[in-house]
Design an enzyme around this catalytic site. Structure first.
Site: not given
Ligand code: WQD
Length: 339
Positions: A124, A148, A152
């Site tokens: 990741s 997490y 990884k």
């Molecule tokens: C994306 C953007 C949030 C939800 C995840 C984790 C992990 C990884 C993929 C595997 C961010 C914003 C989110 C919501 C929002 N998977 N958001 N409202 O933050 O990059 O993290 O990446 O490894 O699952 O690391 O992805 O989809 O959680 O959020 O505003 O209800 O959307 O703040 O900017 P993120 P995300």
């Protein structure tokens, strides 16, 4: 090749099974169904007319792994089985280290007993932590800020040491950015067990009326519209990267990380707008403050995967939104719709 896919009934695993079979590989799944359902494999079989051997079991169960290795005799393993909720990992660190680390160690020892020498690892971009520069390449410092992410990175280090001690072994470390989207059939897709942790499935559940509104976490980031930028990658492109990694592992040894992203990032508001366009449904939003540990932007430099795996992302934002909407609207309760 004969490919054992741990966690193969999961979101990325199931899409990878289809791409593997499309390239003529034989597949076997080991899954404990802690975050998946056997219905997924029924759909994979329907979509491929292919044979999917499957075993129910936990990747930490050494005896079960030996049974699988003896029955299927894989040439390679794609290791998806693991826990992946960033927030939950902070609350249950020992559970995450046990599944993600002990599971990987147990698998590697079973592979050694079975003389299986190639592994593709589901890693990741969270191993990078908050990026110091963008786009982020594989030389970027690794500084995970979640349990997490640390599991990884530690697993990557274990695989690196394993291949250093075993020169005829190969470990391809695929660092996923933000997987989204669904299979074009709309019969496979992301089906979070509880409240979605990630943006796209949450938006999709708002669109089908399962959630009232999307909370937008932060609007004061140093980005064009103030909301977070991420490099979203279509799950079919991601699945194809695993097939390319398998071919690479067949011709190379050692451990090598690859960024799997598009090199293009989008903001939360852009994701909402793309989904509204795809679904013709309004996505109500509520502005909230930033999430602890979140950061402004992430963007992949995927040139190594382009050059060395011969892999390129081909799906665009519209494909990601449209395929997600098609899946969610056809399966409003995910796989449980068949209950
Ligand atoms: C994306 C953007 C949030 C939800 C995840 C984790 C992990 C990884 C993929 C595997 C961010 C914003 C989110 C919501 C929002 N998977 N958001 N409202 O933050 O990059 O993290 O990446 O490894 O699952 O690391 O992805 O989809 O959680 O959020 O505003 O209800 O959307 O703040 O900017 P993120 P995300």
């Amino acid at each position: 090749m004969r490919v054992l896919v741990t966690g193969g009934a999961g979101y990325i695993g199931s899409h990878t099974l289809l791409e593997l079979m499309a390239q003529g590989h034989e597949v076997c799944v080991l899954d404990n169904y802690s975050n998946a359902t056997p219905e997924v494999l029924n759909r994979v079989r329907s979509l491929s007319n292919g044979k999917v051997t499957d075993f129910e079991g936990d990747v930490r169960d050494s005896a079960k792994l030996d049974d699988v290795m003896q029955a299927f005799a894989p040439d390679a393993v794609i290791h998806f089985a693991g826990l992946k909720a960033v927030g939950e990992s902070a609350q249950k660190p020992l559970y995450y280290y046990d599944v993600n680390i002990t599971g990987t160690l147990t698998l590697l020892k079973a592979m050694e007993r079975a003389n299986c020498r190639r592994l593709i690892f589901s890693s990741s971009a969270t191993v990078y932590g908050e990026p110091q520069y963008l786009p982020c390449d594989e030389a970027h410092p690794t500084n995970p800020v979640s349990v997490y992410g640390r599991t990884k990175l530690m697993a990557e280090q274990i695989l690196t040491d394993w291949t250093a001690a075993n020169p005829d072994c190969a470990a391809v470390l695929l660092r996923y950015f933000n997987p989204v989207g669904a299979h074009p059939s709309a019969d496979l897709g992301e089906d979070p067990r509880d409240i979605p942790n990630n943006l796209m499935p949450f938006i999709a559940q708002v669109a089908v009326g399962k959630r009232d509104q999307l909370e937008v976490f932060g609007d004061d980031y140093d980005t064009p519209d103030g909301t977070g930028l991420r490099d979203y990658i279509h799950v079919v492109d991601l699945a194809r990267a695993h097939v390319a990694a398998l071919d690479y592992a067949a011709q190379n040894s050692g451990a090598r990380p690859f960024n799997i992203g598009t090199g293009q990032n989008y903001s939360v508001r852009e994701m909402v707008a793309s989904f509204e366009a795809a679904s013709a449904k309004p996505i109500p939003t509520k502005q909230s403050t930033r999430l602890e540990g979140d950061f402004a932007a992430m963007q992949a430099d995927a040139r190594r995967a382009n050059a060395e795996l011969g892999w390129h992302a081909t799906h665009n934002l519209s494909d990601m939104a449209a395929s997600t909407w098609a899946w969610q609207s056809k399966n409003p309760d995910g796989y449980r719709s068949d209950d």
